[in-house]
Scaffold this active site. Structure first.
Site, mmCIF file in Angstrom:
data_model
loop_
_atom_site.group_PDB
_atom_site.id
_atom_site.type_symbol
_atom_site.label_atom_id
_atom_site.label_comp_id
_atom_site.label_asym_id
_atom_site.label_seq_id
_atom_site.Cartn_x
_atom_site.Cartn_y
_atom_site.Cartn_z
ATOM 1 N N CYS A 74 0.851 -1.200 0.000
ATOM 2 C CA CYS A 74 0.000 0.000 0.000
ATOM 3 C C CYS A 74 0.883 1.245 0.000
ATOM 4 O O CYS A 74 1.775 1.374 0.839
ATOM 5 C CB CYS A 74 -0.922 0.007 1.208
ATOM 6 S SG CYS A 74 -1.925 1.503 1.324
ATOM 7 N N ASP A 386 -20.764 -16.042 20.450
ATOM 8 C CA ASP A 386 -19.988 -15.198 19.535
ATOM 9 C C ASP A 386 -20.117 -13.748 19.993
ATOM 10 O O ASP A 386 -20.726 -12.922 19.323
ATOM 11 C CB ASP A 386 -20.500 -15.378 18.106
ATOM 12 C CG ASP A 386 -19.639 -14.648 17.082
ATOM 13 O OD1 ASP A 386 -18.565 -14.142 17.472
ATOM 14 O OD2 ASP A 386 -20.039 -14.581 15.908
ATOM 15 N N CYS A 413 -13.083 -12.617 19.156
ATOM 16 C CA CYS A 413 -12.203 -11.701 18.416
ATOM 17 C C CYS A 413 -11.195 -11.029 19.348
ATOM 18 O O CYS A 413 -10.547 -10.060 18.961
ATOM 19 C CB CYS A 413 -13.027 -10.646 17.670
ATOM 20 S SG CYS A 413 -14.074 -9.631 18.733
#
Length: 458
Positions: A74, A386, A413
């Site tokens: 990038c 979750d 996460c």
């Protein structure tokens, strides 16, 4: 305390990466954290923070580069705060993420749990299906800018091309910025709490190659300028399924309020994973990396198929029922619990869309619904958790234990809150069998993990 002071420059050998992305070096056992380094680097760094237990330093010079350094793909990687690990070869990123999960789990849980190698993302470019750009404006020309903040600042880096998102989003974003300026739409100023456009949000479907655009505005009524902008962008791009307005006048860093309305086209889009099609509304959560999401869903399905087929399954924090509906062919009954009203409505629509008749959708506070299920004497063979980054609440953990007969499948996460919750479950009748990490957010420190816990008590 080490033999150096704040503002001193010292030579450091970078040992490893830690959660939140910094590199770790040690001087006589004393930890020093350094950003923008790779394990194997030897750097000269300036001490910027010195505490009793650790120091932070900034790189002044890379004396010797790690063998795992690569050239970022990038052009604005060094300025943009979007993904900070592009200068590290991808396979080595995965090695570091596995170590982060392993060390976090062992430290907090207090025992070793088998940690599988990280499942790589199927795509490491153009994988991001949700893009949220803060917006600003130049003082003189009034040019509209949108992109990501520089690391650790609120200084905006205007993004024209981002290689981790679909190329079409960049093209649409440039068109929107240009037309917004022509329509004299003002950008939000967070210091003065004035201006109209706060954020540009894109929700992209890999299955359909189309997207929703959401204009987050500092207003309570619809300006005709945004209706005009929506018509222009939909006339220019067939990829745009709909344009929405989100009214957010709060003085906070919360990006979206709950008040989203369609101003052109549709307020939802469709994604497909495996044989399941999902309707997703503007305010509903869905994973940002569809290839990795499929890998996680396949892993959950394999557990249920091989161990718990024809079971009664509770899908907590279920969203649009992405996990629950994926298990439709292997569950006797699915009960999906979700607090968000828009996501629950999507889940109901998705059950109908996929002709699933063994699924019940319950909308409301998870704790309250779990309590009612317990009071009604209900139980489940498998509970799927979750939760968001903060993990499960103490209340939700306790209810999950009471409701679950055989197994908890936990999708996380955040390794720290996963470890905390595993420790609690292991103190209350369950045992973690293994953890399988997945790379959801390539080129960043973020890591998704799946943990299987089995009940140990009779």
């Amino acid at each position: 305390m080490p033999d150096f002071s704040k503002n001193d420059e010292i030579v450091l050998n970078i040992e490893k990466l830690v959660y939140e992305g910094a590199g770790l070096a040690r001087i006589e056992g004393f930890p020093v954290f350094v950003d923008n380094v790779c394990p194997g680097d030897v750097v000269r760094a300036k001490i910027v923070t010195l505490n009793k237990n650790y120091a932070k330093a900034q790189v002044c010079e890379i004396i010797s580069e790690s063998l795992h350094r690569v050239i970022p793909f990038c052009p604005v990687h060094n300025a943009c705060g979007g993904c900070g690990w592009q200068f590290i070869e991808y396979d080595f990123q995965l090695v570091q993420k596995r170590k982060i999960v392993e060390e976090t789990i062992n430290k907090i849980v207090g025992r070793e749990i088998e940690i599988f190698p990280v499942v790589p993302s199927p795509k490491i470019r153009e994988f991001r299906s949700k893009v949220q750009y803060p917006v600003s404006q130049t003082k003189v020309s009034k040019r509209i800018l949108a992109g990501y903040y520089k690391r650790g600042t609120h200084e905006l880096v205007n993004i024209k091309y981002c290689p981790i998102q679909p190329a079409i989003i960049g093209k649409i974003a440039e068109f929107v910025k240009e037309k917004a300026q022509e329509l004299k739409i003002s950008a939000y100023n967070e210091k003065k709490h004035c201006g109209e456009l706060r954020h540009l949000i894109f929700r992209y479907s890999t299955a359909k190659n189309e997207c929703l655009i959401i204009f987050v505005v500092n207003d309570r009524v619809l300006s005709p300028k945004f209706s005009t902008l929506s018509k222009k962008v939909m006339a220019e791009f067939a990829h745009v399924r709909g344009c929405c307005i989100n009214y957010n006048t709060a003085k906070s860093n919360v990006i979206m309020s709950d008040d989203t309305r369609c101003i052109a086209g549709d307020k939802y889009y469709f994604e497909k994973i495996g044989d399941v099609e999902y309707k997703i509304s503007a305010n509903s959560f869905f994973q940002v990396n569809i290839g990795t999401a499929k890998n996680i869903l396949d892993a959950v399905k394999e557990i249920v198929k091989s161990r718990f087929t024809n079971s009664r399954i509770l899908d907590a924090y279920s969203g649009v029922s992405s996990i629950g509906l994926y298990l439709k062919d292997y569950a006797k009954e699915l009960v999906c619990v979700e607090e968000s009203e828009s996501a629950s409505q999507d889940a109901m629509d998705n059950a109908a869309l996929n002709k699933v008749d063994n699924c019940k959708i319950l909308n409301g506070d998870a704790g309250e619904i779990f309590e009612k299920l317990i009071q009604n004497g209900e139980s489940f063979d498998v509970t799927i958790l979750d939760p968001p980054r903060k993990g499960c609440s103490a209340e939700s953990r306790e209810y999950a234990i009471q409701l679950t007969r055989k197994a908890i499948i936990y999708v996380s996460c955040n390794p720290s809150t996963l470890a905390r919750d595993i420790k609690y479950f292991e103190q209350n009748g369950f045992k973690a069998q293994y953890i399988k990490p997945f790379d959801m957010f390539c080129h960043s420190y973020h890591i998704e993990s799946l943990c299987l816990l089995l009940r140990t008590e009779e």
